[in-house]
Design a protein around this motif. Structure first.
Motif, PDB file in Angstrom:
ATOM      1  N   UNK A  60       0.929  -1.210  -0.108  1.00 21.08           N
ATOM      2  CA  UNK A  60       0.000  -0.075  -0.116  1.00 21.08           C
ATOM      3  C   UNK A  60       0.720   1.268   0.006  1.00 21.08           C
ATOM      4  N   UNK A  61       1.868   1.094   0.755  1.00 24.10           N
ATOM      5  CA  UNK A  61       3.030   2.269   0.853  1.00 24.10           C
ATOM      6  C   UNK A  61       3.409   2.734  -0.692  1.00 24.10           C
ATOM      7  N   UNK A  62       3.823   1.746  -1.449  1.00 24.54           N
ATOM      8  CA  UNK A  62       4.237   2.060  -2.837  1.00 24.54           C
ATOM      9  C   UNK A  62       3.080   2.425  -3.721  1.00 24.54           C
ATOM     10  N   UNK A  63       2.017   1.905  -3.389  1.00 22.31           N
ATOM     11  CA  UNK A  63       0.758   2.102  -4.399  1.00 22.31           C
ATOM     12  C   UNK A  63       0.369   3.661  -4.158  1.00 22.31           C
ATOM     13  N   UNK A  64       0.342   4.035  -3.004  1.00 22.25           N
ATOM     14  CA  UNK A  64      -0.003   5.427  -2.554  1.00 22.25           C
ATOM     15  C   UNK A  64       0.843   6.539  -3.330  1.00 22.25           C
ATOM     16  N   UNK A  65       2.192   6.105  -3.302  1.00 22.83           N
ATOM     17  CA  UNK A  65       2.999   7.131  -4.043  1.00 22.83           C
ATOM     18  C   UNK A  65       2.785   6.886  -5.504  1.00 22.83           C
ATOM     19  N   UNK A  66       2.384   5.796  -5.919  1.00 20.58           N
ATOM     20  CA  UNK A  66       2.190   5.940  -7.591  1.00 20.58           C
ATOM     21  C   UNK A  66       0.781   6.433  -7.834  1.00 20.58           C
ATOM     22  N   UNK A  67      -0.215   6.494  -6.875  1.00 26.27           N
ATOM     23  CA  UNK A  67      -1.371   7.404  -6.856  1.00 26.27           C
ATOM     24  C   UNK A  67      -1.085   8.547  -6.873  1.00 26.27           C
ATOM     25  N   UNK A  68      -0.363   9.401  -6.074  1.00 30.83           N
ATOM     26  CA  UNK A  68      -0.139  10.514  -6.208  1.00 30.83           C
ATOM     27  C   UNK A  68       0.853  11.052  -7.281  1.00 30.83           C
ATOM     28  N   UNK A  69       1.802  10.150  -7.844  1.00 36.05           N
ATOM     29  CA  UNK A  69       2.495  10.414  -9.053  1.00 36.05           C
ATOM     30  C   UNK A  69       1.653  10.570 -10.381  1.00 36.05           C
TER      31      UNK A  69
END
Length: 333
Positions: A222-231
């Protein structure tokens, strides 16, 4: 009282949810009808709707960026400052590297998004606080880098003896006019619909907004996924910045001032709850269009700008009050 109770018993929750899905479409229909009755041909003229078609795309793209973030239950109020920063980077890129330097603006928006995602996911700072700080930081960066001046996009070379920074890019200016800007917006809207509705990433957006713990249990980082979301949201803001640069014909330190509130309002008018979990690309488009039409209609009707803001605020509260599914909200804070 008895009649109201009987009416509620006749309407099932599923029917109520389906009715809420139509609220944005009903709202824009009523808004158009109202201003048509008030202003007549001035509002319904081809010239006015061409103007609306030029004004809506930038807000629509920023609303898409918000939709990506809000679906996960977060929020990004830095999009206005990011828009100004990305547009300035795009203009500088064209000034230094030629026409292909425009793409630097898109990447600049993505980098700001990644920074937001890292701070939120790694440092565990709430999205509202993080993006509020980023709003302040990026606006200051734009002012510092630009030294308070603007970079203009022109249709030809500016004659010597001037300190004005400019880039000759008539092709970019033409992209900011109707129908080119409308076609660009339509293509991006189709891409966004496929991305949001038909990909695994889009499904995960809803999952994070609905119940993040479940997503962790199935092994998703989820941590990596949220970074992808904001990117992803940042890249959409960068694209919006390039479109706004084409439409406005200049990169200014004041670009995008307070537009983050309009982007959030457009998503809310489209019926997407700010608590996340679900949303709609089509209804977000309708929300952005409704906001633009209301502003335009009030201006044509001669309503002062201050009262226009009041009307937009009332419209936003009414839309949320009608479309909100209160059965999915346990506590209102």
């Amino acid at each position: 009282m008895a009649n109201a109770t009987k009416l509620r018993s006749l309407v099932t929750p599923k029917q109520m949810e389906r009715l809420r899905d139509y609220v944005p479409f009903i709202a824009i229909g009523l808004v158009i009808l109202l201003f048509w009755m008030i202003s007549g041909d001035r509002f319904m003229s081809v010239r006015n709707w061409t103007f609306i078609a030029q004004q809506t795309p930038v807000l629509m793209l920023l609303a898409f960026a918000q939709l990506i973030v809000i679906t996960t239950g977060s929020i990004d109020i830095s999009v206005g400052s990011n828009l100004a920063f990305s547009a300035f980077v795009a203009a500088l890129g064209m000034l230094w590297f030629g026409e292909f330097g425009l793409i630097l603006g898109v990447f600049a928006g993505g980098l700001v998004g990644i920074a937001n995602g890292l701070i939120i996911s790694v440092l565990k700072i709430p999205s509202f606080v993080t993006t509020l700080a980023m709003l302040i930081i990026m606006r200051a960066v734009v002012i510092i880098v630009s030294d308070g001046t603007s970079i203009y996009i022109t249709g030809g070379n500016i004659s010597g003896g001037t300190n004005i920074s400019s880039v000759s890019a008539p092709w970019l200016l033409s992209l900011g006019q109707f129908p080119a800007i409308f076609i660009i917006a339509a293509v991006v809207a189709v891409f966004m619909w496929v991305f949001y509705e038909k990909t695994a990433f889009g499904q995960q957006l809803r999952a994070v907004g609905g119940n993040e713990k479940v997503l962790r249990l199935v092994g998703t980082n989820v941590t990596l996924f949220k970074i992808k979301v904001f990117a992803a949201a940042g890249l959409m803001v960068g694209l919006a910045a390039c479109v706004n640069l084409a439409r406005a014909g200049a990169a200014t330190p004041q670009a995008g001032l307070m537009i983050e509130l309009d982007a959030i309002a457009a998503v809310a008018l489209g019926g997407t709850p700010l608590t996340g979990g679900y949303g709609s690309v089509v209804r977000t488009i309708i929300g952005a269009l409704t906001l633009t039409v209301v502003r335009n209609g009030l201006t044509i009707a001669g309503v002062p700008p201050s009262w226009s803001q009041v009307a937009l605020g009332v419209l936003l509260i009414a839309a949320i009050a009608i479309s909100l599914n209160r059965s999915k909200v346990d506590v209102v804070k």
